[in-house]
Design a protein around this motif. Sequence first.
Motif, mmCIF file in Angstrom:
data_model
loop_
_atom_site.group_PDB
_atom_site.id
_atom_site.type_symbol
_atom_site.label_atom_id
_atom_site.label_comp_id
_atom_site.label_asym_id
_atom_site.label_seq_id
_atom_site.Cartn_x
_atom_site.Cartn_y
_atom_site.Cartn_z
ATOM 1 N N THR A 14 0.909 -0.918 -0.502
ATOM 2 C CA THR A 14 0.080 -0.209 -0.006
ATOM 3 C C THR A 14 0.599 1.249 -0.019
ATOM 4 O OG1 THR A 14 -1.571 -0.732 1.298
ATOM 5 C CG2 THR A 14 -1.968 1.099 0.932
ATOM 6 N N VAL A 18 0.627 4.160 -2.780
ATOM 7 C CA VAL A 18 1.008 5.905 -2.275
ATOM 8 C C VAL A 18 1.993 6.644 -3.084
ATOM 9 C CG1 VAL A 18 0.871 7.282 -0.556
ATOM 10 C CG2 VAL A 18 -1.062 5.245 -0.597
ATOM 11 N N MET A 140 -19.466 18.057 17.337
ATOM 12 C CA MET A 140 -19.133 17.456 16.106
ATOM 13 C C MET A 140 -19.223 18.342 14.931
ATOM 14 S SD MET A 140 -19.272 13.370 15.343
ATOM 15 C CE MET A 140 -19.962 13.624 14.100
ATOM 16 N N PRO A 143 -16.451 22.931 13.245
ATOM 17 C CA PRO A 143 -15.809 22.715 12.383
ATOM 18 C C PRO A 143 -14.146 22.494 13.864
ATOM 19 C CG PRO A 143 -16.504 24.496 11.811
ATOM 20 C CD PRO A 143 -16.858 24.376 12.911
ATOM 21 N N ALA A 248 -5.694 9.010 11.132
ATOM 22 C CA ALA A 248 -5.786 10.182 10.285
ATOM 23 C C ALA A 248 -6.950 11.651 10.679
ATOM 24 C CB ALA A 248 -6.358 9.214 8.824
ATOM 25 N N GLU A 249 -7.823 11.252 11.315
ATOM 26 C CA GLU A 249 -8.596 12.364 11.241
ATOM 27 C C GLU A 249 -7.630 13.395 12.165
ATOM 28 O OE1 GLU A 249 -11.971 13.014 10.173
ATOM 29 O OE2 GLU A 249 -11.888 11.453 8.966
ATOM 30 N N ALA A 252 -4.909 15.136 10.201
ATOM 31 C CA ALA A 252 -5.958 16.470 9.268
ATOM 32 C C ALA A 252 -5.834 17.247 10.147
ATOM 33 C CB ALA A 252 -7.860 16.034 9.020
ATOM 34 N N ILE A 255 -3.634 19.420 10.132
ATOM 35 C CA ILE A 255 -2.998 20.717 9.400
ATOM 36 C C ILE A 255 -3.702 21.829 9.656
ATOM 37 C CG2 ILE A 255 -3.592 20.617 7.321
ATOM 38 C CD1 ILE A 255 -3.040 18.059 6.637
ATOM 39 N N MET A 256 -5.108 21.907 9.934
ATOM 40 C CA MET A 256 -6.118 23.328 10.363
ATOM 41 C C MET A 256 -5.629 23.912 11.128
ATOM 42 S SD MET A 256 -8.138 22.656 7.429
ATOM 43 C CE MET A 256 -9.279 24.090 8.437
ATOM 44 N N VAL A 286 2.851 14.092 2.433
ATOM 45 C CA VAL A 286 1.785 13.062 2.204
ATOM 46 C C VAL A 286 2.264 11.502 2.162
ATOM 47 C CG1 VAL A 286 0.405 11.894 0.101
ATOM 48 C CG2 VAL A 286 0.417 13.995 0.102
ATOM 49 N N ILE A 289 2.974 11.234 5.937
ATOM 50 C CA ILE A 289 1.302 11.372 6.815
ATOM 51 C C ILE A 289 0.794 10.025 6.289
ATOM 52 C CG2 ILE A 289 -1.245 12.077 6.758
ATOM 53 C CD1 ILE A 289 0.045 14.822 6.664
ATOM 54 N N ALA A 290 -0.067 9.328 4.587
ATOM 55 C CA ALA A 290 -0.072 8.295 4.341
ATOM 56 C C ALA A 290 0.796 7.065 5.730
ATOM 57 C CB ALA A 290 -0.019 7.492 3.063
ATOM 58 N N VAL A 293 -0.102 6.850 8.754
ATOM 59 C CA VAL A 293 -1.672 6.019 9.028
ATOM 60 C C VAL A 293 -1.450 4.470 8.775
ATOM 61 C CG1 VAL A 293 -4.144 6.530 8.160
ATOM 62 C CG2 VAL A 293 -2.582 8.600 8.856
ATOM 63 N N LEU A 294 -1.036 4.292 7.662
ATOM 64 C CA LEU A 294 -0.734 2.843 7.666
ATOM 65 C C LEU A 294 -0.857 2.360 8.789
ATOM 66 C CD1 LEU A 294 0.247 2.693 3.939
ATOM 67 C CD2 LEU A 294 -2.543 2.421 5.106
ATOM 68 N N ASN A 297 -1.888 1.742 11.891
ATOM 69 C CA ASN A 297 -3.332 0.810 11.705
ATOM 70 C C ASN A 297 -3.349 -0.596 11.555
ATOM 71 O OD1 ASN A 297 -5.931 2.475 10.768
ATOM 72 N ND2 ASN A 297 -5.066 3.036 9.661
#
Lengths: 311, 792
Positions: A14, A18, A140, A143, A248-249, A252, A255-256, A286, A289-290, A293-294, A297
């Motif tokens: 995976t 990616v 929730m 934002p 993952a969330e 994300a 980032i904000m 990218v 981060i991927a 996350v992986l 998991n």
Amino acid sequence: MNFYIRKIVSFLLTIFCVAMLSFLMFQVLPGDAAIAKLGTEATPEAIEALRAEYGYDRPVGERFVTWLKGAVHGDFGMSMRYEGISVTELIGSRLPVTLSLAGMSIVLIALVSLPVGLLTAARPGGTADRVSEAAAITFMAIPSFVTGLLVTLIFGIWLKAFTPGGYVPLSENAGRFFSFMIFPAISVAIPKIAMTVLYMKARVKEQHACDYIRTARAKGNNLHGVMWKHVLGNSMMPVITFIGLIVAEVLAGSIMIEQVFNLPGMGRLLVNSIANRDFNVVQAIVLYIAASVLLVNLIVDIIYKVIDPRV
Amino acid sequence: MKKLNRDLVIGIIMVLLVSIPVVLSIFWLPYNVNEMDYGAIFHAPSLRHIFGTDNFGRDIFCRVIEGARSTFLIALFTVAVGAVIGGLVGALTGYYGGVVDEVLMRLNDGLASFPSILLALVVVSVLDKGTMNICISLGIVFIPSFARIMRSEFLEESNRDYVANAKLMGASDLRIIFVHILPNTMPVFWSSVLVGLNNAVLAEAGLSYLGLGVQPPDPSLGRMLAEAQVYIYGAPWYMFFTSLTMVTAILGISLISGNVGVSAINFRQIKKKAQARRKEELAARDNTGEWPEDTRLSLRDVHVGFIDEDGVNEVIKGISFDLKKGEILGIVGESGSGKSLTALSVLGIASDTSLITGGDILLDGRSLADMSEQDMTKIRGGKIAMIFQEPMTSLNPVKTIGWQIDEILELHASHLSEKEQKTRVLDAMADTGLEDPDRLYGMYPHELSGGMRQRVMIAMALVARAETIFADEPTTALDADIVDVILGIFKKINRKYGTSIILISHDLEVIASICGRALVLKDGRIVEELEINKSDDENVSAQAFVHPQSEYGRNLLAAAFADRSYLEDKPDGEPIVELKDFSVMYRNRGKFLFSKKSFNTVINDVDMTICRGDCVGIVGPSGCGKTTLVKAIAGLQQYTKGQMKLNCARPGMVFQDPMSSLNPSMTVGRILEEPLRLSGNTDPAAAKELVARTLRDVELDEELVTRKVSQLSGGQRQRVSIALNIILNHELIILDEPVSALDVTIREQVLELLMRLKKERNLTFIIISHDRRLVSRICNKVYNINNGRIEV
């Protein structure tokens, strides 16, 4: 085949996909970084020269192999925006900020949402159940950057618990670093806590409706016995999976939130690099981060295997 | 009108609060949104500018409304793209499966591990910023989640029997996907659209906040928040009203999506009232009678109801009986008669929506209905143990067998030492005939067979030596030889410890073999108390029951011990199905993509000849492959080997569970017309007439054409299922356990209908059944299947 080997092989596969996707995506771009750097008024020769310097004149396949080889060794090339700084260096200085932000948030999420979810779901329809449900739905709906702004307003401006926009590097003073990081971490965590609480409650209530819970009650367990001995173990499995997805969330959200609190993390670097079309940096982030996350998991899958006798 | 859920109403109001001005703004706005007014910079909210003005003197109210409009439009567009493309991909991959499905799902998994905002950021960075690009990038981001949801829906639905039925009628794949399956996935689809809208609003705001979405000077909620942040000290109203609008919209949508179809019942209030009323009634009664010495448990005019929208719906309507010490009492009745609910109510563990609305339950003279939860925990497991029907789901999947049996001792016999406890557990296991208890002690439920799990349940009931045991259908899931063993255990403990047992069963043979008397329940009332003759006769018959008094009791006995034979002498017809060396297999799903194809053979080299007019029985234990075999004959299995000669048009099939084999989203009329439409019969009047005639033929009312399947009774459903097969004049009909899901009294009627139709139309039947008695009454030829082979 062995469970672990299978999981690790599919993890590596995976990651490879990616990497390939994130590399190829930036090859279809109309304007490349050379133009972005030199401006539209640059002479074609100058652009060609720069393209050669970056290696853009070679075939895509060859460039991907070179890039991947470098990536394996932690070398993602040079930033196009910041003269003479390698992508790895650039990310290296930002990585601790984002990782500690995400890490602290996940700890907060686990610490708050697991007990809250479990306790409030113990008596479905009770006051605690309804209040926590309403609170979770409300949080929730906010934002994460609005939560961040609210935290700034309340803790930064009214209570003066920290200086909005301020930051102290970890290497300088660990204590002050954490006192600055905790508020962004709270802001990242709040909406995810709401999500996890709702999810957790749904799972616990689902377990409550299961036949074996009826058996547990028929044996003479009281509410506590049912919750701790029977519901907890069974509802933990999906919740662990969920926490894996939450990672993952959280990234994300980071980032904000880095944007809101002006933190020099990967998120801000990413947003700036996108604005500056500094794609070497974007690709690398990218992939970072991927991969994280992986990796989480993968760990979740392994924990799952260890605690669930059925897998 | 149905009472609406409060949260739903609040959600609708919130969404309307935002969306009404948004809609009106299309026609008229008090100010031009981008018009700057340097005379009015940072005016606090006033009547002129109700939300105040911003750093360019622009009216914030107008900008918020305009911003909300663009946010909503972007969200709607995004969700539309995601839902249509994702839904389509999900539908096709879920229905067809195979390599494409695997590739797409792997891709999907990869995308899911990607933070969605990151994905959107990457796409935006490729496409560059701007409103249109955000729409595209968010649309792409939303495709995978819709694809995943719709795929799992389609995967689940396409395994349902109604899809098999549609295939048997000859419906094309596209027709099955869009006409048969799609309507059934709509509830899930719409709720995920609502959730998607919510996420899209959040995502758009996020991207615009980062400066990558809607570009200035055009307003968008995220964009405005980014600006407001800068002026948070000087102009807090900017921030306040903008985030208020946004949160109102999102909260409104999530309240709606979370509460559609959730009822508005206040359980606590209803329970309290009912409880008070019950106590009043009890107090008014004379309760001074002495507790009889030989009685263990006494139910006195017990009423139990479920709470629903109309208040309390009574299901048990006054049950009274005494359970003597050392007695084995049977409770029989059809499904829904209230047998299990009675037992669960005694223990106080019926579902949360049920409550005891009247009467009293006394155990050794103490009222269980009024007992505190604390005291009840001592009764449950300690005084009364219960054996549940479903041993698979009734055991905790993540605890060992030993732990689960031992738990009862922990709770009720904690004075025993650990060693003594373990000995007791192992003894109880051995008592139930479980071999090698030492090894089983550390095993998990999923490692045991169904019969073993049932014995574990029984061991649980035995281990604490409770004086009373409730056994709810303890033998239903078991093979005949194990049934005898388990009934033997009940007799043994009853004799050895004087345990009182209530045995709940729909099987009168089981009841007759160990009970002294049996109560017959119907619609929540006791209609009959059957006395049972003790006899050592091996073959139980209706004679065991001393004359039933009520008509229902007589019918029940007649149906349970029906022996009318439908066999008749007739010459063999020509062969209609011939199988030679016929095998059926399933393809194993590879662990890896493109891994080598491997097959799992379920049916092995079967030879079979079925002649016109035959009624062939196929019997065998569950899992032996009998359903797979007949599905292959019907052409529903993909992988077969050997020869099959079918001497007729495609066969029809009646499935075990008509609830699943008839499309729940269609009316009965529509279901029956479907095969006519598929066979090119396009005259609607003629089709209607044929449907009506067929319904009459299966003894159903023509009025039923407008009903949905869920509004029919079990017997009616199975008749519709049969009608579906005869409307097309199938010559060969395969019946998979056609009557076993039906109640005993209805079973005979449906059977009679089937055999009448067979005779009138000279049909050929292949019947699968686990009921050997039934098979011997109707089949002129029987095949025993075991482990995928025919046994002689």
